[in-house]
Design a protein around this motif. Structure first.
Motif, PDB file in Angstrom:
ATOM      1  N   ALA A   9       0.858  -1.185   0.000  1.00 23.59           N
ATOM      2  CA  ALA A   9       0.000   0.000   0.000  1.00 23.59           C
ATOM      3  C   ALA A   9       0.887   1.225   0.000  1.00 23.59           C
ATOM      4  O   ALA A   9       1.984   1.213   0.552  1.00 23.59           O
ATOM      5  N   THR A  10       0.402   2.287  -0.622  1.00 20.27           N
ATOM      6  CA  THR A  10       1.103   3.568  -0.581  1.00 20.27           C
ATOM      7  C   THR A  10       0.160   4.598   0.009  1.00 20.27           C
ATOM      8  O   THR A  10      -0.960   4.769  -0.475  1.00 20.27           O
ATOM      9  N   LEU A  11       0.615   5.243   1.075  1.00 14.84           N
ATOM     10  CA  LEU A  11      -0.203   6.255   1.739  1.00 14.84           C
ATOM     11  C   LEU A  11       0.286   7.634   1.358  1.00 14.84           C
ATOM     12  O   LEU A  11       1.490   7.902   1.362  1.00 14.84           O
ATOM     13  N   GLN A  12      -0.655   8.503   1.053  1.00 16.63           N
ATOM     14  CA  GLN A  12      -0.348   9.898   0.755  1.00 16.63           C
ATOM     15  C   GLN A  12      -0.193  10.624   2.087  1.00 16.63           C
ATOM     16  O   GLN A  12      -1.159  10.766   2.836  1.00 16.63           O
ATOM     17  N   THR A  13       1.013  11.065   2.412  1.00 12.91           N
ATOM     18  CA  THR A  13       1.262  11.671   3.720  1.00 12.91           C
ATOM     19  C   THR A  13       1.604  13.150   3.626  1.00 12.91           C
ATOM     20  O   THR A  13       1.961  13.760   4.628  1.00 12.91           O
ATOM     21  N   SER A  14       1.472  13.732   2.442  1.00 10.25           N
ATOM     22  CA  SER A  14       1.881  15.134   2.284  1.00 10.25           C
ATOM     23  C   SER A  14       1.024  16.081   3.129  1.00 10.25           C
ATOM     24  O   SER A  14       1.485  17.150   3.508  1.00 10.25           O
ATOM     25  N   ASN A  15      -0.217  15.704   3.459  1.00  7.80           N
ATOM     26  CA  ASN A  15      -1.086  16.580   4.253  1.00  7.80           C
ATOM     27  C   ASN A  15      -0.809  16.509   5.747  1.00  7.80           C
ATOM     28  O   ASN A  15      -1.302  17.336   6.503  1.00  7.80           O
TER      29      ASN A  15
END
Length: 80
Positions: free
Chosen positions: A50-56
């Motif tokens: 899985a790839t999580l978007q963590t930029s926020n």
């Protein structure tokens, strides 16, 4: 909840924009919690990776829990 050590790879750590999680079995659920224990991110990949978007996410320390084969494991990541 009983936490078990599982063969989960998370990288990069410290993380900036994307956190990749890989396991030997199907990842049923991934949750990210801030240090106050609030869930800030959750996904149900139903895959071995899985790839999580963590930029926020704000900078700091987070706990990532992964549920694999009904077992939950927790890991610490640092957001830069």
């Amino acid at each position: 909840t009983k936490f078990e050590v599982s063969n989960v790879k998370m990288y990069p750590n410290p993380v900036k924009n994307n956190l990749t999680i890989e396991a030997n079995s199907t990842i049923e659920r991934v949750s990210v919690y801030n240090i106050l224990g609030q869930e800030v991110l959750t996904t149900r990949p139903s895959a071995n990776a899985a790839t999580l978007q963590t930029s926020n996410l704000q900078k700091g320390i987070y706990i990532v829990t992964t549920e694999i084969d009904g077992k939950v494991s927790a890991s610490k990541i640092i957001k830069e």
